[in-house]
Scaffold this motif. Structure first.
Motif, PDB file in Angstrom:
ATOM      1  N   GLY A  45       0.812  -1.212   0.000  1.00 31.58           N
ATOM      2  CA  GLY A  45       0.000   0.000   0.000  1.00 31.58           C
ATOM      3  C   GLY A  45       0.849   1.267   0.000  1.00 31.58           C
ATOM      4  O   GLY A  45       0.553   2.237  -0.716  1.00 31.58           O
ATOM      5  N   VAL A  46       1.915   1.267   0.789  1.00 30.87           N
ATOM      6  CA  VAL A  46       2.806   2.435   0.857  1.00 30.87           C
ATOM      7  C   VAL A  46       3.451   2.705  -0.506  1.00 30.87           C
ATOM      8  O   VAL A  46       3.472   3.846  -0.986  1.00 30.87           O
ATOM      9  CB  VAL A  46       3.907   2.206   1.922  1.00 30.87           C
ATOM     10  N   ILE A  47       3.963   1.653  -1.127  1.00 30.07           N
ATOM     11  CA  ILE A  47       4.626   1.820  -2.429  1.00 30.07           C
ATOM     12  C   ILE A  47       3.613   2.262  -3.481  1.00 30.07           C
ATOM     13  O   ILE A  47       3.907   3.093  -4.341  1.00 30.07           O
ATOM     14  CB  ILE A  47       5.373   0.518  -2.805  1.00 30.07           C
ATOM     15  N   TRP A  48       2.388   1.733  -3.387  1.00 32.50           N
ATOM     16  CA  TRP A  48       1.307   2.165  -4.291  1.00 32.50           C
ATOM     17  C   TRP A  48       1.099   3.679  -4.175  1.00 32.50           C
ATOM     18  O   TRP A  48       1.065   4.389  -5.183  1.00 32.50           O
ATOM     19  CB  TRP A  48       0.013   1.412  -3.942  1.00 32.50           C
ATOM     20  N   GLN A  49       0.965   4.174  -2.939  1.00 30.49           N
ATOM     21  CA  GLN A  49       0.717   5.610  -2.715  1.00 30.49           C
ATOM     22  C   GLN A  49       1.845   6.450  -3.314  1.00 30.49           C
ATOM     23  O   GLN A  49       1.597   7.476  -3.959  1.00 30.49           O
ATOM     24  CB  GLN A  49       0.632   5.910  -1.202  1.00 30.49           C
ATOM     25  N   ARG A  50       3.079   6.007  -3.094  1.00 27.25           N
ATOM     26  CA  ARG A  50       4.221   6.804  -3.558  1.00 27.25           C
ATOM     27  C   ARG A  50       4.357   6.777  -5.081  1.00 27.25           C
ATOM     28  O   ARG A  50       4.745   7.774  -5.695  1.00 27.25           O
ATOM     29  CB  ARG A  50       5.498   6.312  -2.865  1.00 27.25           C
ATOM     30  N   LEU A  51       4.014   5.640  -5.685  1.00 26.40           N
ATOM     31  CA  LEU A  51       4.028   5.588  -7.156  1.00 26.40           C
ATOM     32  C   LEU A  51       2.892   6.436  -7.719  1.00 26.40           C
ATOM     33  O   LEU A  51       3.059   7.100  -8.751  1.00 26.40           O
ATOM     34  CB  LEU A  51       3.882   4.143  -7.641  1.00 26.40           C
ATOM     35  N   ALA A  52       1.740   6.396  -7.066  1.00 30.45           N
ATOM     36  CA  ALA A  52       0.611   7.218  -7.521  1.00 30.45           C
ATOM     37  C   ALA A  52       0.993   8.699  -7.471  1.00 30.45           C
ATOM     38  O   ALA A  52       0.677   9.467  -8.391  1.00 30.45           O
ATOM     39  CB  ALA A  52      -0.625   6.938  -6.673  1.00 30.45           C
ATOM     40  N   GLU A  53       1.693   9.106  -6.407  1.00 32.46           N
ATOM     41  CA  GLU A  53       2.166  10.492  -6.313  1.00 32.46           C
ATOM     42  C   GLU A  53       3.155  10.810  -7.436  1.00 32.46           C
ATOM     43  O   GLU A  53       3.134  11.907  -7.991  1.00 32.46           O
ATOM     44  CB  GLU A  53       2.859  10.731  -4.965  1.00 32.46           C
ATOM     45  N   ALA A  54       4.037   9.856  -7.749  1.00 37.85           N
ATOM     46  CA  ALA A  54       5.006  10.083  -8.825  1.00 37.85           C
ATOM     47  C   ALA A  54       4.305  10.298 -10.162  1.00 37.85           C
ATOM     48  O   ALA A  54       4.710  11.146 -10.969  1.00 37.85           O
ATOM     49  CB  ALA A  54       5.982   8.901  -8.914  1.00 37.85           C
ATOM     50  N   ILE A  55       3.249   9.525 -10.406  1.00 31.92           N
ATOM     51  CA  ILE A  55       2.479   9.706 -11.645  1.00 31.92           C
ATOM     52  C   ILE A  55       1.856  11.100 -11.657  1.00 31.92           C
ATOM     53  O   ILE A  55       1.966  11.850 -12.634  1.00 31.92           O
ATOM     54  CB  ILE A  55       1.381   8.622 -11.770  1.00 31.92           C
ATOM     55  N   ARG A  56       1.205  11.455 -10.540  1.00 28.50           N
ATOM     56  CA  ARG A  56       0.533  12.755 -10.433  1.00 28.50           C
ATOM     57  C   ARG A  56       1.526  13.904 -10.606  1.00 28.50           C
ATOM     58  O   ARG A  56       1.213  14.920 -11.225  1.00 28.50           O
ATOM     59  CB  ARG A  56      -0.150  12.850  -9.071  1.00 28.50           C
ATOM     60  N   ALA A  57       2.747  13.701 -10.106  1.00 31.95           N
ATOM     61  CA  ALA A  57       3.763  14.752 -10.193  1.00 31.95           C
ATOM     62  C   ALA A  57       4.425  14.807 -11.573  1.00 31.95           C
ATOM     63  O   ALA A  57       5.332  15.607 -11.796  1.00 31.95           O
ATOM     64  CB  ALA A  57       4.820  14.525  -9.118  1.00 31.95           C
ATOM     65  N   GLY A  58       3.984  13.933 -12.475  1.00 28.50           N
ATOM     66  CA  GLY A  58       4.499  13.989 -13.842  1.00 28.50           C
ATOM     67  C   GLY A  58       5.816  13.263 -14.035  1.00 28.50           C
ATOM     68  O   GLY A  58       6.419  13.356 -15.108  1.00 28.50           O
ATOM     69  N   ALA A 115       1.527   9.709 -19.100  1.00 32.43           N
ATOM     70  CA  ALA A 115       1.151   8.816 -17.994  1.00 32.43           C
ATOM     71  C   ALA A 115      -0.134   9.235 -17.329  1.00 32.43           C
ATOM     72  O   ALA A 115      -0.663   8.495 -16.492  1.00 32.43           O
ATOM     73  CB  ALA A 115       2.290   8.730 -16.973  1.00 32.43           C
ATOM     74  N   ASP A 116      -0.683  10.402 -17.692  1.00 27.80           N
ATOM     75  CA  ASP A 116      -1.961  10.742 -17.054  1.00 27.80           C
ATOM     76  C   ASP A 116      -3.101   9.906 -17.619  1.00 27.80           C
ATOM     77  O   ASP A 116      -4.219   9.969 -17.120  1.00 27.80           O
ATOM     78  CB  ASP A 116      -2.238  12.248 -17.097  1.00 27.80           C
ATOM     79  N   GLY A 117      -2.827   9.102 -18.616  1.00 30.13           N
ATOM     80  CA  GLY A 117      -3.839   8.151 -19.074  1.00 30.13           C
ATOM     81  C   GLY A 117      -3.884   6.874 -18.247  1.00 30.13           C
ATOM     82  O   GLY A 117      -4.747   6.028 -18.467  1.00 30.13           O
ATOM     83  N   ILE A 118      -2.992   6.720 -17.314  1.00 31.11           N
ATOM     84  CA  ILE A 118      -2.980   5.504 -16.484  1.00 31.11           C
ATOM     85  C   ILE A 118      -4.159   5.547 -15.518  1.00 31.11           C
ATOM     86  O   ILE A 118      -4.338   6.520 -14.786  1.00 31.11           O
ATOM     87  CB  ILE A 118      -1.644   5.373 -15.712  1.00 31.11           C
ATOM     88  N   ALA A 119      -4.946   4.479 -15.541  1.00 28.65           N
ATOM     89  CA  ALA A 119      -6.215   4.480 -14.803  1.00 28.65           C
ATOM     90  C   ALA A 119      -6.144   3.674 -13.518  1.00 28.65           C
ATOM     91  O   ALA A 119      -6.940   3.891 -12.599  1.00 28.65           O
ATOM     92  CB  ALA A 119      -7.311   3.896 -15.699  1.00 28.65           C
ATOM     93  N   ARG A 120      -5.227   2.728 -13.471  1.00 31.81           N
ATOM     94  CA  ARG A 120      -5.219   1.800 -12.345  1.00 31.81           C
ATOM     95  C   ARG A 120      -3.796   1.348 -12.102  1.00 31.81           C
ATOM     96  O   ARG A 120      -2.993   1.243 -13.042  1.00 31.81           O
ATOM     97  CB  ARG A 120      -6.111   0.592 -12.673  1.00 31.81           C
ATOM     98  N   LEU A 121      -3.466   1.051 -10.852  1.00 35.03           N
ATOM     99  CA  LEU A 121      -2.114   0.682 -10.469  1.00 35.03           C
ATOM    100  C   LEU A 121      -2.197  -0.501  -9.515  1.00 35.03           C
ATOM    101  O   LEU A 121      -3.101  -0.561  -8.666  1.00 35.03           O
ATOM    102  CB  LEU A 121      -1.458   1.886  -9.770  1.00 35.03           C
ATOM    103  N   ARG A 122      -1.270  -1.452  -9.698  1.00 36.03           N
ATOM    104  CA  ARG A 122      -1.190  -2.601  -8.792  1.00 36.03           C
ATOM    105  C   ARG A 122       0.254  -2.771  -8.390  1.00 36.03           C
ATOM    106  O   ARG A 122       1.149  -2.756  -9.245  1.00 36.03           O
ATOM    107  CB  ARG A 122      -1.681  -3.869  -9.490  1.00 36.03           C
ATOM    108  N   VAL A 123       0.509  -2.937  -7.095  1.00 36.08           N
ATOM    109  CA  VAL A 123       1.859  -3.161  -6.593  1.00 36.08           C
ATOM    110  C   VAL A 123       1.863  -4.483  -5.836  1.00 36.08           C
ATOM    111  O   VAL A 123       1.060  -4.680  -4.913  1.00 36.08           O
ATOM    112  CB  VAL A 123       2.298  -2.016  -5.662  1.00 36.08           C
TER     113      VAL A 123
END
Lengths: 136, 136, 136, 136, 136, 136
Positions: B89-102, B108-116
Motif C-alpha cells: 500500500g505504501v509503495i502504491w501511494q508513492r508511485l501514484a504520487e510520482a504519476i501525479r507529479a508527472g 502517464a496521465d492516461g494511467i487508470a489503475r495501479l497494482r503493486v
C-alpha cells in the motif's frame, strides 16, 4: 469465475519509432513468453473452461505468422510500434477471432473473457484483457 | 485494459508487534521482489501504456529510501506494522504520487489503475491495487 | 567451491545460416536472460566471492555493446552463427578479460572458474563454463 | 484492494472421461502447485489481510485429504472430471468454509474475495475466483 | 564446456513400496518438468551443441511412452520404485540411446555429457548426470 | 551421479562491515530461498538418493536457529560478514554434520557430495558445494 491459461512463446525482430524508445529505435528483437488465459463463469459439461489441446493449438496458430519474423516487414503492422502491450492486443484480437470461428470447439462459446500477457524479460511484461463480445 | 509491469527489489530489516506474528516479532528482514503494474484502457500515441524507462526509474526512486534500512527506524512507519501488504500500500501511494507529479511523463496521465505486488519468498506474496484518482 | 551469480538481460536481432536452423534462418530476435556465475575455492577477506556491485557493472558493460543491436551487423561476428551457446562463449571471454583487467576489483584474482548461462525462453537455455587461466 | 497469497502443493492420481481428454482418459497424475489468494478492502488492526500462519495451515488442511490419493476413488468426486479448473473450484469452496468456520481467525471475516490457482505444469494453470458470501 | 538444455514435461501415476515413503505408498501421481542438458567441449560447424529441434523431438519421444500412464503397470519398471531420481536415470539412458542411434543428427556424436533433471514441485527436484560412453 | 534437492527459506536481519558493502553496511535484511542438493553415485535399496522427508526436516532444523534473527546478535558469527556465500558455507557445514550424525537416516551415508544455494533476490544467488568427508 473460472480460468484456464496456456503458455507458448515467439522470437521476433523489430524496431520502434519515437525518441521515447531510446536505443530500442534500433533494429533489435525479443523472446515473448505468451500466456493466454480464458475465463468463464461456469464449467462446460466435461468440467472444462476450454479444450486445452485446442487452446494450445489456437495460440500456436496465432503466433506462427509472427515466429522468426522481422515485424517491421509485416504489412499489418505498418505505421505501428509493435510494443509488448500492442502485441498483447494483437494476439488478443486474433485469439478472439479463433474462438468466434469455432476453432476452440463448440463449448468455447461459453468463454466470457480473455487475457493475453507477454513476458519480455525477467523484469517486464505487458498484457491486454477484455470481455469477449457476445455472439448473436 | 492494457497493462505494463516492471520489476525491482529491496532488502530491509524490521520487526512486528502483536502476538499474531510469533517469532516475526523479533528483528528480522526480507527481500521484497516488487512488481509495479500500470493499467489503462487505451495505448498512447507511441503505442505505450507507460514509458517503461521512466516507470522503472520511478519505482527505483520509491524503493531507494527503504533500501538497506531498518524500517523500525523510519519515522513515517512509527506505530505501524510494516507487513508485506502494508508496504504494498505504501509503495502504491508513492508511485501514484510520482504519476501525479508527472515523473512518468505527460502521457502517464492516461494511467487508470495501479497494482503493486511484493513477493517475500517462493511461498508468499502480497499486493495492493486500486484505481488512480482522476486528475482535475 | 563457493559461487556467486548475478543476472541481467539483453535484447538482440540476428539470423542464422544453415539448413539446420529452419525458419530461424530469417531475421528474428531474442531476449537473453544472462547469468554470470563466479567461483572460487575460498572467500576473500570481506567474506565475498566477488564484489557483487562490480560484478553486475562488468556484466552490464559486456552486454551494452550487444544491447538493441542486430548482431548480423557487428563485424566481430562476421561468418559466425550467433547461437545462444556461441554467445555464452563470447560473453564468457569478455567477462574473463574484465576480471584480468582488474575491473572486478583486486580481490577478484581469486576467482578460479566462470560460468555464463543464457536463457532464451522458458523452454531452452545454453551455457559456457571453464576455469579461468592462471595469471602470472 | 489488498491481497495476500500463500503457496502449497499436492500430488494426486486421476483419470478423465470424455473423448475431449484424449490420452488423459488413462489413469495418470499431477503435481498441483496451489496458490490461495485472500483479498479485502482494508487491513485489520495488525496491518494484515490474514494471519498468514493460519492461512497456510488452512490451505494445508484442505489439501491433506487429496494428498497422495487417486481422486477416482474419492466418493465426493464420483461422476465428475477432476480437471484442474474443477479442483480449483473445490479447493475454493473448502477454503471459504474454513474462513466461515473461523479457522483463519476472527479478523478473517473481513476477507471479501478469494482466488485459488493450480499450476499443473510450466505451461498451464487454472483458477477459480469469487467474492465470499457476506456473513449474517 | 558448452551446454544446451531443452525443457518438456510428463504427467504420470505411480505408487511406492517401502515404509520410508509414508503416504506416497498409495497410488498418486506427479507432473515432472524435465530438463535435458547436452554438453560438449567445442561447438559443431554450425555453432551448435546440438540441433535443438531434434533434441526437443528426442526428449518428447522418450517421454511419450510414460505420458498419461500409471507407471505401476509398465513391465519395465516391475520391482522398482519409480522415484524422481530413478526416473531421471531412466530418461538419461533412453536419451543416451537416442544420441547413439543418431536420432539427434550426425553432429551429436560430439556430445560428451548428459544431465537430466526432473522438477516434481516448486520445492523438490532430482537429476542424473554422467559422461556419455565413447563411441567406437 | 544422482541428485535430489529440497527447498526451504529463512528471513533474517544483518549488517556488513567494509566499504565494499556500500549501503549494505547499514542494518538491513534478506529472504534467502535455500536449496540443499544431495548427490551420490548410486541409489539406495529403495531407489532413493535420500529420504526426502528427513532431508527437508534436517534443512528446516538447520535454518530454525537463523529464522527471524538479527545475525549480528549471534555469537557464532562474531567478526564475520554473513554474506550470502558465507551463509551457504555455514548451512553446508551444518547439513554435513546432520548427515554424519545420522539425522537423514542410515542410507544417507552413501551421500558423496552436498551443494547449498541461497537465492537472495530474482537477480542474485550464492552457493557452496563440496564432497562430504569419507566416514571411518
Amino acid at each position: 469465475m473460472f480460468s484456464v491459461c496456456v503458455r507458448d512463446h515467439v522470437m521476433i525482430a523489430h524496431s520502434f519509432r519515437g525518441e521515447v524508445f531510446g536505443p530500442a529505435q534500433r533494429l533489435h528483437g525479443a523472446t515473448y513468453v505468451v500466456d493466454a488465459e480464458f475465463r468463464r463463469p461456469a464449467l462446460d459439461a466435461d468440467g472444462l473452461v476450454v479444450d486445452i489441446g485446442l487452446a494450445g493449438q489456437a495460440l500456436r496458430a496465432v503466433l506462427e505468422p509472427l515466429a522468426y519474423r522481422n515485424l517491421d516487414d509485416l504489412p499489418e503492422f505498418a505505421g505501428a510500434n509493435t510494443t509488448t502491450e500492442y502485441l498483447a492486443g494483437v494476439i488478443w484480437q486474433r485469439l478472439a477471432e479463433a474462438i468466434r470461428a469455432g476453432r476452440l470447439g463448440p463449448a468455447a462459446d461459453g468463454i466470457a473473457r480473455l487475457r493475453v500477457a507477454l513476458q519480455e524479460s525477467h523484469l517486464a511484461w505487458a498484457a491486454y484483457e477484455a470481455d469477449l463480445p457476445r455472439q448473436a
